[in-house]
Design an enzyme around this catalytic site. Structure first.
Site, mmCIF file in Angstrom:
data_model
loop_
_atom_site.group_PDB
_atom_site.id
_atom_site.type_symbol
_atom_site.label_atom_id
_atom_site.label_comp_id
_atom_site.label_asym_id
_atom_site.label_seq_id
_atom_site.Cartn_x
_atom_site.Cartn_y
_atom_site.Cartn_z
ATOM 1 N N LEU A 45 1.035 -1.248 -0.074
ATOM 2 C CA LEU A 45 0.001 -0.029 0.016
ATOM 3 C C LEU A 45 1.121 1.435 0.039
ATOM 4 O O LEU A 45 2.102 1.153 0.171
ATOM 5 C CB LEU A 45 -0.928 0.016 1.193
ATOM 6 C CG LEU A 45 -1.833 -1.302 1.162
ATOM 7 C CD1 LEU A 45 -2.487 -1.276 2.715
ATOM 8 C CD2 LEU A 45 -2.856 -1.129 0.203
ATOM 9 N N PRO A 46 0.331 2.300 -0.358
ATOM 10 C CA PRO A 46 1.057 3.635 -0.283
ATOM 11 C C PRO A 46 2.097 3.795 1.025
ATOM 12 O O PRO A 46 3.273 4.029 0.981
ATOM 13 C CB PRO A 46 0.277 4.630 -0.605
ATOM 14 C CG PRO A 46 -0.945 4.130 -1.410
ATOM 15 C CD PRO A 46 -1.072 2.669 -0.798
ATOM 16 N N GLU A 47 1.235 3.676 2.254
ATOM 17 C CA GLU A 47 2.157 3.588 3.563
ATOM 18 C C GLU A 47 1.294 2.779 4.324
ATOM 19 O O GLU A 47 0.109 2.275 4.140
ATOM 20 C CB GLU A 47 2.188 5.086 4.157
ATOM 21 C CG GLU A 47 3.338 6.128 3.370
ATOM 22 C CD GLU A 47 2.571 6.735 2.401
ATOM 23 O OE1 GLU A 47 3.321 7.344 1.603
ATOM 24 O OE2 GLU A 47 1.468 6.698 2.147
ATOM 25 N N SER A 48 2.335 2.230 5.337
ATOM 26 C CA SER A 48 1.861 1.324 6.417
ATOM 27 C C SER A 48 2.197 1.979 7.489
ATOM 28 O O SER A 48 3.348 2.457 7.880
ATOM 29 C CB SER A 48 2.098 -0.033 6.408
ATOM 30 O OG SER A 48 1.532 -0.830 5.231
ATOM 31 N N HIS A 77 -2.168 10.371 5.544
ATOM 32 C CA HIS A 77 -3.340 9.641 5.561
ATOM 33 C C HIS A 77 -3.333 8.498 6.378
ATOM 34 O O HIS A 77 -4.324 7.756 7.155
ATOM 35 C CB HIS A 77 -3.668 9.265 4.178
ATOM 36 C CG HIS A 77 -3.022 8.053 3.735
ATOM 37 N ND1 HIS A 77 -1.718 8.116 3.302
ATOM 38 C CD2 HIS A 77 -3.441 6.780 3.776
ATOM 39 C CE1 HIS A 77 -1.220 6.758 2.819
ATOM 40 N NE2 HIS A 77 -2.004 6.059 3.282
#
Length: 299
Positions: A45-48, A77
């Site tokens: 995912l874009p970030e975790s 986010h």
């Protein structure tokens, strides 16, 4: 063998499969840095974001953020996603109306906003904004982000800005120009690494009432071709607008920002800029949806 709860949460949206997805691991105290990075890569995912015990007395938790390829200092986010989870699944609405998160760049306070007896939005106060001038031509920027030089809005300066992470801000005349941008991701990523910025952030005021601002964000330098809806970059953008004299100096400004529409993940951010004696306070708010919850196993 370790088994940990894990969540996939869409932030800055109130419907599933919109906004920006984040992986959230709420009990990550037993994980090594290497394991966190591998989990972020597996989720892709874009970030975790990983929740850890705090190391300073004024924080409730420490948080660490990872893209699929590297750790970053702050992610807006993912902070919204995590805070939404704490309220919805971990009973934090009964404990108080805010939580203090320790990040690599400082303390980020988060407040839960209740409307009609239900959680409506999460609002985070980002670090004081900063900007820097950059020596780059309009033609070069346009080439890298994949728009015509005439589409760059020369009424506003191209600048670097930060409320935790550094971003390159590119003003664009129209939303259609932003939506049709086709960046040279390899070259853009190389330049962003040279500038030590996380993302290149395109913005326009050409909204005709739907939003106050419309944005698009490219982050190849940190392993993300395009970040759908970015709390960190849009918060820094609001700071840039204030520091460059584009927003009123002596009055509070509220901005509704749209992002993600060009890639089918529309999201909405609500940003409040409040003048203060030393630096404006930047608050970025949005809702979230928990879309997936389960366990991850590490052997």
């Amino acid at each position: 063998m370790k088994q940990l709860e894990i969540y996939h949460i869409d932030a800055f949206t109130d419907v599933s499969f919109g906004g920006n997805p984040a992986g959230v691991i709420p009990e990550a105290g037993s994980l090594t840095t290497e394991e966190m990075q591998k989990i972020a890569g597996e989720l892709n995912l874009p970030e975790s974001v990983f929740l850890l015990p705090p190391s300073r007395p004024d924080a409730d938790y420490r948080v660490r953020y990872f893209t699929p390829t590297e750790e970053i200092n702050f992610c807006g986010h993912a902070t919204v996603a995590l805070s939404w989870l704490l309220a919805e699944k971990y009973g934090y609405l009964e404990k108080g109306d805010r939580v203090a998160l320790e990040t690599n760049v400082g303390l980020v306070p988060v407040e839960w906003i209740i409307e009609n007896n239900r959680l409506a939005r999460v609002s985070m106060t980002q670090l004081p904004p900063r900007t820097q001038e950059i020596d780059i031509s309009i033609e070069r920027v346009a080439e890298l982000v994949g728009i015509h030089p005439g589409d760059v809005d020369d009424r506003y300066p191209i600048r670097l800005g930060s409320t935790g992470n550094w971003h390159l801000f590119v003003p664009v005349r129209t939303r259609s120009a932003i939506d049709s941008a086709t960046p040279q991701l390899k070259e853009l990523g190389r330049m962003n690494k040279e500038l030590q910025v996380s993302t290149t952030h395109l913005f326009t005021f050409d909204m005709h009432g739907e939003f106050d601002l419309y944005t698009r964000d490219f982050a190849p330098a940190i392993g993300i071709a395009e970040d759908p809806v970015t709390g960190a970059a849009n918060g820094a953008l609001a700071g840039y607008l204030y520091l460059e004299g584009i927003l009123p100096e002596m009055e509070q400004t509220r901005l509704k920002v749209g992002q993600g529409h060009a890639i089918g993940r529309p999201g909405t951010l609500y940003i409040t800029v409040t003048p203060q004696e030393t630096a404006p306070r930047i608050e970025v708010a949005g809702s979230a949806v928990i879309t997936i919850e389960g366990l991850i196993t590490i052997r």
